[in-house]
Design an enzyme around this catalytic site. Sequence first.
Site, PDB file in Angstrom:
ATOM      1  N   HIS A  40       0.836  -1.204   0.000  1.00  0.00           N
ATOM      2  CA  HIS A  40       0.000   0.000   0.000  1.00  0.00           C
ATOM      3  C   HIS A  40       0.873   1.258   0.000  1.00  0.00           C
ATOM      4  O   HIS A  40       0.443   2.320  -0.457  1.00  0.00           O
ATOM      5  CB  HIS A  40      -0.926   0.018   1.212  1.00  0.00           C
ATOM      6  N   ASP A  52      -3.950  -6.458  -8.151  1.00  0.00           N
ATOM      7  CA  ASP A  52      -4.256  -5.765  -6.912  1.00  0.00           C
ATOM      8  C   ASP A  52      -4.446  -4.289  -7.291  1.00  0.00           C
ATOM      9  O   ASP A  52      -4.118  -3.872  -8.410  1.00  0.00           O
ATOM     10  CB  ASP A  52      -3.113  -5.940  -5.918  1.00  0.00           C
TER      11      ASP A  52
END
Length: 480
Positions: free
Chosen positions: A181, A252
């Site tokens: 992230h 993702d």
Amino acid sequence: MSSPEKLAASVLVSGFDGTIAPDWLRRKVADGLGGVILFGRNVVDDEQVAALSAQLRAERPGVLIGIDEEGGDVTRLDVATGSFIPGPLALGAADDVELTASVAASLGERLAACGVTINFAPCADLTLAAEDPSIGVRAFGSDPVKASPHVAAYITGMQKYGVAASAKHFPGHGAATDDSHHALPVLPRTEAELHEIELVTFKAAIAAGVRAVMTGHLVVPAWGELPATLNPKALTDVLRGELGFTGAVITDALDMGAIAGELGKTEGVGRASVRALIAGADALCLGGVSFDDDDLNRIAAVIAAAVESGELPLERLAEASERVAALGAPPVSTPISPVDYRLGLEAARKALRIQGSPKLEGPPLVIDIETEPIIAAGPMPWGLGSQLTELVPGTRAVKVGADGIATAIEAVHGARDLVVVTREAHRHPEVREFLGWLRESSVDYIRVETGAPGPDTEGPRIDTFSGSYVSLRAAAEYLA
């Protein structure tokens, strides 16, 4: 064959704000947007999610509707209450493959009733590094041979009701120590080591008929400098060539820091989208942040321009579009039912690991040390205090953050029955210091660890392997 612009839109799978579909999103779906991703911000209850899905499907019946519903600590349907099933690490600890399949089927049935067409689960990652900030309780364990049957069983159960499963995060995050992230993790494996460790569970997922595989944003030096999401070696040569996967490859979220980086939400994601498609990805997830009409138009324009320039073959984009469309097939028609906690509680009870003799002599003081959840999970109800307050009259409950240890120390004075609840205490220095203070002060206490257990093994102790509602309930029932 459709135009590059239409095909570009058809491979985008976007997050959005709100619990009803905004007008711009409905128009986009009607015009061929590949799909949407539902997060906790989009959820009130099952009836509302079903209505939202129907609203989107009214615009185009074949729209992909995805969700990250792993159970345990990563839940969207139960973001307000805590999950009705334990997470993968707890299922691995229970080590009952048939039970794992049944739990996944119960989740698949619920998702089907909500109109979801694909669940971005299970994690085929392994829990390998104690300092890993992103997997932990989301994997079925650390041993690929033991975890693989649970990965396969979860997929079989999930897909029973027509909801596609998606094994993630290829080739496996568990040994990496950065969170994608924020940064780009490196997986320090040789190709031989990958086949002996990380890829074992993905082979099991493919053998079980998983309909999708989600990529991980991580670099395997043996495959070059590109992260797997953008790497033809990873997606085309290994995943499709060596492992024989023929389903849809899903990225993702491309807006994550590991990929978009400094280029940001539109330019960075647009260029990453082109490179992912060239590498062999099909569905492009854009979900961690909210996107809007203009964002999606700009990203689709970058993809279309890559086709026009010859950088991205039109046939590759058309192939990706077909695979995304296959994931929009409506699931089995299933009625909405009240959430049933019985199976989840059975699994959670079976997962408990008991050390020493963690029994109460009277109403306890419960100190819930609430540390920051992993980003993939986000905030949700957590803690044992409310559970034991209900089950044992006279229980006192204190909830502190990792920066509130002084409050916890003050609360301990005079307490007779003390229960300390942690979440991966080994990753938080302040929590480790508090536990050390308790030991040095010869304070008797029961530890309840809800995350991936660390190297410390002091007792008496209960490990739940999950922060789900049912896992905390099982621990509370045991103590009561």
